[in-house]
Design a protein around this motif. Structure first.
Motif, PDB file in Angstrom:
ATOM      1  N   SER A 118       0.842  -1.209   0.000  1.00  0.00           N
ATOM      2  CA  SER A 118       0.000   0.000   0.000  1.00  0.00           C
ATOM      3  C   SER A 118       0.866   1.244   0.000  1.00  0.00           C
ATOM      4  O   SER A 118       1.970   1.244   0.566  1.00  0.00           O
ATOM      5  CB  SER A 118      -0.857   0.028   1.269  1.00  0.00           C
ATOM      6  OG  SER A 118      -1.846  -0.952   1.210  1.00  0.00           O
ATOM      7  N   PRO A 120       0.337   5.780   0.368  1.00  0.00           N
ATOM      8  CA  PRO A 120      -0.686   6.783   0.685  1.00  0.00           C
ATOM      9  C   PRO A 120      -1.487   7.115  -0.582  1.00  0.00           C
ATOM     10  O   PRO A 120      -0.927   7.346  -1.646  1.00  0.00           O
ATOM     11  CB  PRO A 120       0.129   7.993   1.165  1.00  0.00           C
ATOM     12  CG  PRO A 120       1.433   7.397   1.628  1.00  0.00           C
ATOM     13  CD  PRO A 120       1.682   6.198   0.768  1.00  0.00           C
ATOM     14  N   ALA A 123      -4.283   2.503  -1.019  1.00  0.00           N
ATOM     15  CA  ALA A 123      -4.284   1.368  -0.077  1.00  0.00           C
ATOM     16  C   ALA A 123      -4.704   0.112  -0.831  1.00  0.00           C
ATOM     17  O   ALA A 123      -5.651   0.129  -1.605  1.00  0.00           O
ATOM     18  CB  ALA A 123      -5.258   1.655   1.053  1.00  0.00           C
ATOM     19  N   ASP A 347      -5.282   4.566   6.049  1.00  0.00           N
ATOM     20  CA  ASP A 347      -4.846   5.667   5.183  1.00  0.00           C
ATOM     21  C   ASP A 347      -5.916   6.774   5.167  1.00  0.00           C
ATOM     22  O   ASP A 347      -7.042   6.547   4.725  1.00  0.00           O
ATOM     23  CB  ASP A 347      -4.630   5.090   3.769  1.00  0.00           C
ATOM     24  CG  ASP A 347      -4.215   6.156   2.766  1.00  0.00           C
ATOM     25  OD1 ASP A 347      -3.803   7.256   3.205  1.00  0.00           O
ATOM     26  OD2 ASP A 347      -4.318   5.883   1.552  1.00  0.00           O
ATOM     27  N   GLU A 349      -6.309   9.098   3.248  1.00  0.00           N
ATOM     28  CA  GLU A 349      -6.798   9.417   1.902  1.00  0.00           C
ATOM     29  C   GLU A 349      -7.942   8.509   1.447  1.00  0.00           C
ATOM     30  O   GLU A 349      -8.555   8.749   0.416  1.00  0.00           O
ATOM     31  CB  GLU A 349      -5.637   9.382   0.902  1.00  0.00           C
ATOM     32  CG  GLU A 349      -4.650  10.499   1.178  1.00  0.00           C
ATOM     33  CD  GLU A 349      -3.634  10.688   0.071  1.00  0.00           C
ATOM     34  OE1 GLU A 349      -4.009  10.616  -1.099  1.00  0.00           O
ATOM     35  OE2 GLU A 349      -2.454  10.891   0.418  1.00  0.00           O
TER      36      GLU A 349
END
Ligand code: SF4
Ligand code: SF4
Length: 414
Positions: A118, A120, A123, A347, A349
């Motif tokens: 993964s 950022p 993922a 994450d 994001e």
């Protein structure tokens, strides 16, 4: 890798081959020895890596194990697998009364391909190796039917047969063990000396009494590596897996919510789990099969992007995974798994995708998205959970949102 009722039925019905027996003419033993060798050769040509032969009769030791596990509640998630079903499955003659030999066949799904880590904004989840490419039920079916045809041509008569793939995994394994394909590992998989446990199993039952093979005498010895490696503690004793705690069951067979206490232990697995196989020293030396059907580019591959799974429409799911084993998890189930994995990857994001899922159609996905948002945290997650709490009408999802908000409050205060 426990199995669903649908697959059990499918294996029995769709792959059944009913051809009337013309005559059971005397087939002498040297002919049969020769036929056995020819079946092995033909099976290899068809793409089977392992071919062994077992006698067909009752397997009382298998039945005893199954009954004990049913009584202990270790198969409770597989509600269709009753004692009656166990009795039927532990004697192949219940599937085909005239069966004399079970040809146990194995295909190695070990090939090249690696997990992508993964990053950022990207993922990724993990898929068990057997599911990277095409659905092995389909792959096996055609090959087993072709092998049956070969036996009929060779004997010049209609041979009664039954082709079985994934009929009930424990029983597939019991037949394979009896046929000398390998031994039962402490993780409950069949371990073959050459191929490890990276093997898919199927059987061809025949009304021909062929010479059978010996069981192997090896076992795991003092090794116990797989047992503490299991993140959910599902291997409760050597060779005994509590299927209700196994990530394979939780991500594939279980259709409802994943128990909250197990969610963090699932990590980034979105379909199945290979941990107890990855750590096995026998598997470390296994010879790959390199079958094109199981190559990553034929299906979902090893590391799908989790937000793409979460955002997938039902039409996209059907089109993309029509020939992949991943369809067994169903559309909502795969997105549920993606939400859990996102919560574990953590994450920030991925929050917008989880917020979209929190407002989506399926309560199962909304509830797990709420859990993931509670785990990831941050202002956007908090706001989305509060907003959803005001309009959510599903009781279970409301409970999940409440718990997620509690989790966030603890993190903020702690
Ligand atoms: Fe199941 Fe994974 Fe545990 Fe093996 S390591 S028993 S596949 S959860
Ligand atoms: Fe057996 Fe060790 Fe492999 Fe477990 S890790 S299946 S104990 S050889």
């Amino acid at each position: 890798m426990p199995d669903s009722r649908a697959h059990f039925e499918k294996a029995l019905d769709a792959t059944d081959v009913d051809i009337p027996v013309v005559a059971n003419e005397a087939e002498n033993s040297s002919d049969l020895q020769e036929l056995k060798a020819e079946i092995v050769e033909r099976a290899h040509e068809l793409g089977f890596d392992l071919v062994r032969f077992a006698r067909v009769d009752a397997m009382p030791e298998t039945l005893a194990v199954l009954e004990e596990r049913i009584d202990a509640g270790l198969l409770s998630g597989l509600t269709w697998f009753t004692k009656e079903r166990a009795r039927d499955a532990s004697d192949p003659r219940n599937l085909m009364g005239s069966a004399r030999t079970a040809v146990s066949l194995g295909i190695s799904y070990l090939g090249s391909g690696e997990y992508t880590p993964s990053e950022p904004g990207e993922a990724r989840g993990k898929v068990a190796r057997y599911a990277w490419g095409l659905d092995y039920h389909e792959v096996f079916k055609g090959k087993l039917v072709a092998l049956h045809e070969f036996v009929q041509e060779r004997l010049g008569r209609a041979v009664e047969a039954r082709t079985l793939v994934d009929t009930a995994r424990i029983v597939d394994r019991a037949v394979a063990e009896r046929a000398g394909m390998g031994w039962f590992g402490k993780n409950s998989n069949i371990l073959n000396r050459e191929r490890g446990s990276w093997i898919l199993l199927g059987e061809l039952l025949l009304d021909v009494e062929l010479p059978t093979d010996e069981r192997v005498r090896t076992n795991c010895g003092s090794c116990t590596r797989c047992m503490p490696a299991c993140p959910t503690g599902a291997i409760i004793a050597p060779g005994v897996v509590n299927s209700d705690r196994c990530i394979s069951y939780l991500t594939i067979e279980l259709k409802g919510p994943i128990p909250r206490d197990l969610r963090p232990l699932i990590g980034d697995w979105v379909f199945g789990c290979d941990i107890c196989q990855d750590v096995c020293p026998v598997n470390g030396k296994a010879v790959p099969g390199e079958h094109a059907e199981f190559a990553a580019e034929m299906g979902i591959g090893p590391s799908p992007v989790l937000t793409e799974l979460l955002d997938m429409t039902e039409d996209e799911f059907r089109a993309r995974y029509r020939y992949s084993p991943v369809k067994r998890a169903k559309w909502a189930g795969l997105r549920r798994n993606a939400a859990v994995a996102l919560g574990n990857v953590g994450d920030q994001e991925s929050v917008p995708a989880l917020v979209r899922a929190l407002h989506g159609d399926a309560a199962l996905v909304r509830g797990h998205a709420a859990w993931a948002l509670g785990r990831i945290g941050g202002e956007a997650a908090l706001e989305a959970l509060r907003e959803r709490a005001t309009i959510e009408d599903d009781e279970w999802v409301r409970e999940e949102i409440g718990l997620a908000l509690e989790m966030l409050a603890k993190t903020q205060n702690g």
